[in-house]
Each structure stands twice: as C-alpha cells, then as structure tokens.
Design an enzyme around this catalytic site. Structure first.
Site, PDB file in Angstrom:
ATOM      1  N   HIS A 102     -11.700   6.015   4.989  1.00  0.00           N
ATOM      2  CA  HIS A 102     -11.968   7.420   4.657  1.00  0.00           C
ATOM      3  C   HIS A 102     -11.503   8.336   5.776  1.00  0.00           C
ATOM      4  CE1 HIS A 102     -13.737  10.887   2.822  1.00  0.00           C
ATOM      5  NE2 HIS A 102     -14.622  11.062   3.778  1.00  0.00           N
ATOM      6  N   ASP A 141     -15.664  17.273   5.369  1.00  0.00           N
ATOM      7  CA  ASP A 141     -15.664  15.942   4.752  1.00  0.00           C
ATOM      8  C   ASP A 141     -15.666  16.103   3.237  1.00  0.00           C
ATOM      9  OD1 ASP A 141     -16.165  13.319   3.861  1.00  0.00           O
ATOM     10  OD2 ASP A 141     -17.332  12.846   5.649  1.00  0.00           O
ATOM     11  N   CYS A 197      -8.854  11.442  -0.003  1.00  0.00           N
ATOM     12  CA  CYS A 197      -9.406  12.070   1.199  1.00  0.00           C
ATOM     13  C   CYS A 197      -8.319  12.572   2.153  1.00  0.00           C
ATOM     14  CB  CYS A 197     -10.354  11.123   1.916  1.00  0.00           C
ATOM     15  SG  CYS A 197      -9.666   9.472   2.242  1.00  0.00           S
TER      16      CYS A 197
END
Length: 228
Positions: free
Chosen positions: A106, A123, A170
């Site tokens: 991630h 995030d 991501c």
C-alpha cells in the site's frame, strides 16, 4: 512474456530507468511499483522546477523511515536540503522488510508545508498507512530546519482524502495528490481555513481523474520514448 523481455530497458528519464514490465503494470489493474512512482515524481519535478519544492523518491523515503542510525541519517539527508524546502512530498509504503527493496502492498503520501509547519498524511485506504507515516514524520523531525520541532511541527491525518474503491489504485492516488499539492503550492492557493490544500485535492483527485491516470502516465512514457 519472458523474463529478459520484461527486464528490457525502455526509458532513461533523469535518474529513473523504466522497463518493459512497468508498461505492463500500467496497462492493467495492478499495484504501482517503486519505479513508476519515482518516474512520476521526477516528471512532476520537471513540471514544477521551483527550488523550494522537493519530491522524494520512494527508496529515499523508505530509508529515512527505517535508518537505524541517527548520525548516518543526518549525513544521508544533507544533500536533500530539507531546511530550505517550503514543500516536501514523500511517498509512504507499508513495507517493513528493509531487505526487500520493492516490498509492501500500500502507498500513501506525506507532505510537509513550511509556512504552517505541518506534515499532512493522505491515505486513500482509511488510514492503513498511518503508523508508517508517523514513523517517517518522527524520523524527519529535527531535520527540517525548525526550532523546537516537537512542539511546533504538527502531524495531521487529512480526514477528507479521496478514497480508492479497490485494492490496487493507491499509487495512482499518491501520484494525483502529489500533482494537486504541487499545483496548489505553485499557484499560491486558494487556501483552506487551516492554510492548506485539502479543497484543491478534493476538487482535482476525482474518480474520473483516477480512472484515466494509468493511461495518462502510459501515454507520457510512450511520448518520452518516441523522443529518444
């Protein structure tokens, strides 16, 4: 595709070497690797060449967060001139194995803004990387050229960061947010009540933008290949 074909060098861009396998990653719904993130950050540095903006490559950000020796870290950071940067952007990865250069699953983004003395963590997966971002933040404290950093340098989890809807985009959010923050800084605002860029990110990092981000980066790489 055979290993030799996948490893074929297709582009040298500044200090970044892209390989055939990187095009495959961008052509499909796959997790972006370090090289693609580094390439895009290098490209953004060309778009926003101001001396007070720094986009840090993934490998450098990873080492800052995981360097075991404070003296070695000080020497390592010196060429970055962090104390002279008004905006510094760091990719954050959840890799915990220092022996695995391209580990992790991630990406998120940590950005420092000097005028407000604030580190902001973006995030796109509900704060999954919060612990890793705080580790990087703590490693950077004391190296930003700010007196009494512990009390004056804030860490903020952006509550309005656009969220991904799958397990592999991501890196695209990191790229798009970095672009939005650089553009915000270069244009001088407009600023939110806290003096930051959250509104700009939410306006510019949309599902539509993310949906086209892979193909846009792929086209950028191919256009640079054609110039060689």
């Amino acid at each position: 595709m055979g290993k030799s074909s996948a490893d074929e060098k297709i582009l040298n861009y500044k200090d970044v070497v892209l390989r055939r396998s990187d095009l495959d990653i961008l052509s499909g719904p796959y997790f972006l690797n370090d090289r693609i993130i580094e390439f895009y950050f290098s490209y953004l540095s060309s778009c926003y060449p101001s001396e007070d903006i720094l986009l840090v490559p993934p490998s450098i950000a990873f080492w800052i967060a995981n360097c075991p020796d404070t003296e070695s870290l000080k020497d390592f950071l010196e060429p970055l001139n962090l104390s002279y940067k008004n905006l510094a952007i760091f990719p954050v990865n959840n890799n915990t194995d220092v022996t695995d250069a391209e580990g992790g699953s991630h990406w998120s983004l940590l950005a420092f803004e000097r005028r407000t003395n604030t580190f902001v963590h973006h995030d796109s997966f509900g704060g999954l990387n919060s612990g890793h971002a705080k580790r990087l933040y703590r490693a950077l404290l004391g190296h930003m050229g700010i007196f009494n950093t512990a009390s004056t340098c804030k860490y903020v989890e952006c509550p309005s960061t656009p969220q991904q809807v799958n397990g592999y985009d991501c890196g695209l959010y990191v790229a798009a947010i970095a672009k939005a923050v650089c553009g915000w800084h270069e244009s001088g605002g407009p600023k939110d009540e806290d003096g930051l860029w959250f509104s700009a990110v939410n306006e510019q990092v949309t599902p539509s933008i993310i949906a086209h981000m892979r193909s846009n980066i792929l086209e950028l790489i191919r256009s640079l290949m054609d110039r060689k």
